[in-house]
Design an enzyme around this catalytic site. Structure first.
Site, mmCIF file in Angstrom:
data_model
loop_
_atom_site.group_PDB
_atom_site.id
_atom_site.type_symbol
_atom_site.label_atom_id
_atom_site.label_comp_id
_atom_site.label_asym_id
_atom_site.label_seq_id
_atom_site.Cartn_x
_atom_site.Cartn_y
_atom_site.Cartn_z
ATOM 1 C CE LYS A 56 104.827 -37.313 49.232
ATOM 2 N NZ LYS A 56 104.027 -36.342 48.358
ATOM 3 C CE LYS A 102 101.685 -31.839 41.345
ATOM 4 N NZ LYS A 102 101.569 -30.953 42.745
ATOM 5 C CD1 TRP A 105 101.966 -42.558 58.897
ATOM 6 C CD2 TRP A 105 100.507 -41.254 59.048
ATOM 7 N NE1 TRP A 105 102.550 -41.571 58.067
ATOM 8 C CE2 TRP A 105 101.655 -40.660 58.246
ATOM 9 C CE3 TRP A 105 99.155 -40.425 59.230
ATOM 10 C CZ2 TRP A 105 101.636 -39.275 57.840
ATOM 11 C CZ3 TRP A 105 99.069 -39.244 58.562
ATOM 12 C CH2 TRP A 105 100.189 -38.557 57.619
ATOM 13 C CG HIS A 123 101.220 -6.274 31.960
ATOM 14 N ND1 HIS A 123 101.146 -5.209 31.737
ATOM 15 C CD2 HIS A 123 99.877 -6.900 32.375
ATOM 16 C CE1 HIS A 123 99.905 -4.570 32.166
ATOM 17 N NE2 HIS A 123 99.188 -5.602 32.648
ATOM 18 C CG ASN A 145 92.928 -48.642 60.240
ATOM 19 O OD1 ASN A 145 93.962 -48.616 61.088
ATOM 20 N ND2 ASN A 145 92.907 -49.085 59.210
ATOM 21 N N GLY A 146 91.011 -44.879 61.842
ATOM 22 C CA GLY A 146 90.015 -43.886 61.774
ATOM 23 C C GLY A 146 90.227 -42.894 62.894
ATOM 24 C CD GLU A 167 99.715 -28.139 42.877
ATOM 25 O OE1 GLU A 167 100.998 -27.345 42.952
ATOM 26 O OE2 GLU A 167 99.789 -29.102 42.990
ATOM 27 C CB CYS A 194 96.310 -46.694 61.174
ATOM 28 S SG CYS A 194 96.421 -45.196 62.090
HETATM 29 C C1 F6R Z 1 105.141 -30.648 44.220
HETATM 30 C C2 F6R Z 1 105.383 -31.004 45.693
HETATM 31 C C3 F6R Z 1 106.545 -30.180 46.356
HETATM 32 C C4 F6R Z 1 106.096 -30.324 47.876
HETATM 33 C C5 F6R Z 1 107.250 -29.335 48.410
HETATM 34 C C6 F6R Z 1 107.069 -28.978 50.151
HETATM 35 O O1 F6R Z 1 104.015 -31.827 43.923
HETATM 36 O O2 F6R Z 1 105.018 -32.259 46.399
HETATM 37 O O3 F6R Z 1 106.404 -29.057 45.731
HETATM 38 O O4 F6R Z 1 104.889 -29.335 48.150
HETATM 39 O O5 F6R Z 1 108.494 -29.932 48.219
HETATM 40 O O6 F6R Z 1 107.145 -30.198 50.766
HETATM 41 P P1 F6R Z 1 106.284 -30.429 52.104
HETATM 42 O O7 F6R Z 1 104.943 -29.941 51.860
HETATM 43 O O8 F6R Z 1 106.692 -31.437 52.412
HETATM 44 O O9 F6R Z 1 106.980 -29.416 53.092
#
Ligand code: F6R
Length: 612
Positions: free
Chosen positions: A607, A489, A74, A508, A100-101, A485, A2
């Protein structure tokens, strides 16, 4: 997240407020609203959608006046809708609030106010503030005192702006754990949650601190402390950021900003949910299915990418502390295999930041088709997955703008720890263990702060290693998914080849790759598999492989084996992933920047993955 903007001065407030809201758009929002005071009357306009639509709406043209408040929402409590959009008013529609909050105790406050005769029109926590101010005004208080008395009853986090027809020359602002700044112009003030909404008008900014309240009038303002009721004299700072820097909170990239806001992200995911004395957690989103969850005998966790790795950590947590067998599946596999799921005995839990990932959504449909209870851990309120699951827990992590997930990952781990406690305490977990986990969880934000303070040395290590073409990320048990992970990254944003795996699997096969040119990053905290992990490190060292270790503070042993060590504070074994992932995020970030890559928008990635 927000956003708040307020204005008091000589200009038409609508143009300043809409300009401010546009500058806050990058934070993500689902609805927007504005309230402006003219001739002692407040008029309001709200929309679900974009600020542009609000700016072009018929209603906005009628809003004239030189004092106003505005908000981009949001959703956190209640779905995105006009009714739930801010500003929120009291019963008389003469007192308006933007916020907000999260007000943790809003249900209790709302109940009391309803009993006293107040009528609510939204599902939000924010509306209670307007009604509380109304109540105290009726008792004969002015606006400032009414707000102060209201704040004293509220638990949680807030940045608020309040305006009222009964005191048309005043705007009241207050904050606790949520930012709010006052831009000082010439006979005008622009108040906002984010400097980007202010910088177009002035660079002189006063930042409100926690527990402070500001009363603004056209020709001056005062700040006082809520607790001690004393006036605070604070000089304005000259903020030199340009608008782009301001959006990123002064950080070079959204990803870095999001990495650094993780202590607050974890606090937001925990807020109002932990009861240390009872060793219990309160998860309102699971209330309706509490009894069904007591009966389940198996859990299948389904997710993609980073969320899948969070799910793997959840598998270890839930099996160890709640005693329920768990299988974690990649969503794109789950939907095409033949999952054996038995109604009432099985439940499916999906994890998704966006709440829109096509494969994860398909898993929810599959579970529903089979009559299986479906649960979600989702960040975006009102998203399709949040709507389609039977029950769930929101992350409350705020929007994540960097494409590579960081803060939502730690939030997913936090919520999984809460869910583990919830299931565990329904079963055999003792009060003592419940208390121990909750106490340790509450320390995690400060532990993360400690790790973030070592960023400079993580940067220096990255500088020394960034030109290696390949990396292994290795860990065991709770930190095996963190190895996966960490590798993801690094790949995603720096395009350096990295493989994640279990340290125990090295011999292995993968160990064939080790040579002086192929470094390994071992996640090796002092946990139940520490000795085993050390042996695996020795295997790498014996083949002249370089080693960077992520280890527990005070571990002198590891320094004898590893070439570089990054220390993390000690915590419970099940919570170590919340800490060990932080240096890996920073390593990936620095590597990508050193290689000149577009950190916030890595190539080929989106995203939200809404296609199969
Ligand atoms: C990696 C990343 C992706 C998401 C994946 C699932 O940094 O962001 O691997 O984790 O595409 O996305 P959501 O969580 O939106 O279902």
């Amino acid at each position: 997240m927000c956003g708040i903007v307020g204005y008091i001065g000589k200009r038409e407030a609508a143009s300043v407020l809409l300009d401010g809201l546009k500058r806050l758009e990058y934070r993500g929002y689902d609805s927007a609203g504005i309230a402006i005071l003219k001739d002692k009357r407040i008029n309001v306009a709200k929309i679900v959608g974009r600020v542009k639509q609000l700016a072009e709406s018929e209603r906005i043209r009628a809003l004239q006046g030189t004092t106003g408040i505005a908000h981009t929402r949001w959703a956190t409590h209640g779905k995105p809708s006009e009714r739930n959009a801010h500003p929120h008013g009291d019963c008389t529609s003469t007192i308006f609030v933007v916020h907000n909050g999260i007000i943790e105790n809003y249900k209790e406050l709302k109940q009391n106010l309803e009993q006293e005769g107040h009528t609510f029109t939204s599902e939000t926590d924010t509306e209670v503030i307007a009604h509380l101010v109304e109540k105290f005004k009726k008792e004969g208080n002015n606006l400032e005192t009414s707000v102060k008395k209201s704040l004293k009853l509220m638990k949680g986090a807030y940045a608020i702006l309040v305006m009222a027809e009964f005191e048309p020359e005043t705007l009241v602002a207050a904050r606790l754990s949520s930012p709010l700044r006052i831009g000082i112009g010439t006979n005008e003030f622009i108040i906002a949650s984010d400097p980007s909404a202010i910088l177009n008008y002035t660079q002189e900014i006063v930042t409100l601190r926690d527990g402070e309240i500001a009363v603004l009038e056209e020709d001056g303002y005062t700040i006082s402390s809520l607790e001690e009721n004393r006036i605070i004299d604070r000089e304005a700072e000259q903020v030199e950021w340009d608008l782009e820097q301001a959006e990123k909170g002064g950080f070079a990239h959204f990803m870095l900003k999001e990495i650094f806001e993780q202590p607050e992200t974890i606090e937001n995911s925990l807020r109002g949910r932990v009861m240390v004395d009872e060793g219990l957690v309160k998860l309102g989103g699971l209330d309706a299915v509490k009894e069904e969850l007591r009966q389940i005998e198996r859990l299948t966790i389904v997710a993609c990418g980073t969320a899948y790795y969070a799910g793997l950590v959840g598998e270890y947590m839930i099996e160890e502390y709640a005693g329920i067998p768990v299988e974690t599946c990649i969503a794109s596999e789950f939907r095409y295999r033949k999952p054996i799921l038995i109604p009432k005995k099985d439940a499916v839990l999906v994890l998704s930041q966006s709440g829109e990932t096509a494969d994860t959504l398909a898993a929810v449909s599959e579970a529903k088709e089979k009559g299986i209870l479906s649960l979600g851990i989702v960040n975006v309120i009102g998203s399709t997955i949040a709507q389609n699951t039977d029950a769930g827990i929101y992350n409350h992590a705020g929007p994540e703008i960097g494409v590579a997930s960081t803060k939502v990952f730690v939030s997913q781990l936090t919520v999984l720890a809460l869910f583990t406690l919830f299931l565990g305490r329904q079963r055999q977990m003792s009060l003592t263990m419940g208390k121990r986990i909750t106490e340790e969880l509450l320390k995690i934000p400060d532990h993360v702060r400690t790790i973030l303070e070592t960023d400079k040395s993580i940067f220096e290590i990255t500088q020394r290693y960034v030109n290696y073409p390949d990396f292994f990320f290795l860990g065991r048990k709770y930190n095996y998914p963190i190895a996966l992970e960490g590798a993801l990254k690094l790949k995603e944003i720096s395009y350096i080849h990295a493989e994640g795996g279990s340290s125990g699997e090295l011999k292995h096969g993968p160990i064939a790759m080790i040579d002086p040119n192929f470094p390994s990053i071992f996640i090796c905290p002092k946990d139940s598999v520490y000795e085993k992990n050390l042996s695996n490190m020795e295997e790498v060292k014996a083949r002249q492989g370089k080693i960077i270790a992520v280890a527990t503070e005070g571990d002198d042993e590891i320094q004898k084996i590893a070439d570089e060590v990054i220390f993390i504070p000690k915590t419970l074994e099940m919570l170590t992933p919340l800490l060990s992932v932080i240096p890996l995020q920073l390593f990936a970030y620095h590597a990508a920047v050193l290689k000149g890559k577009d950190v916030d928008k890595p190539r080929n990635l989106a995203k939200s993955v809404t296609v199969e």
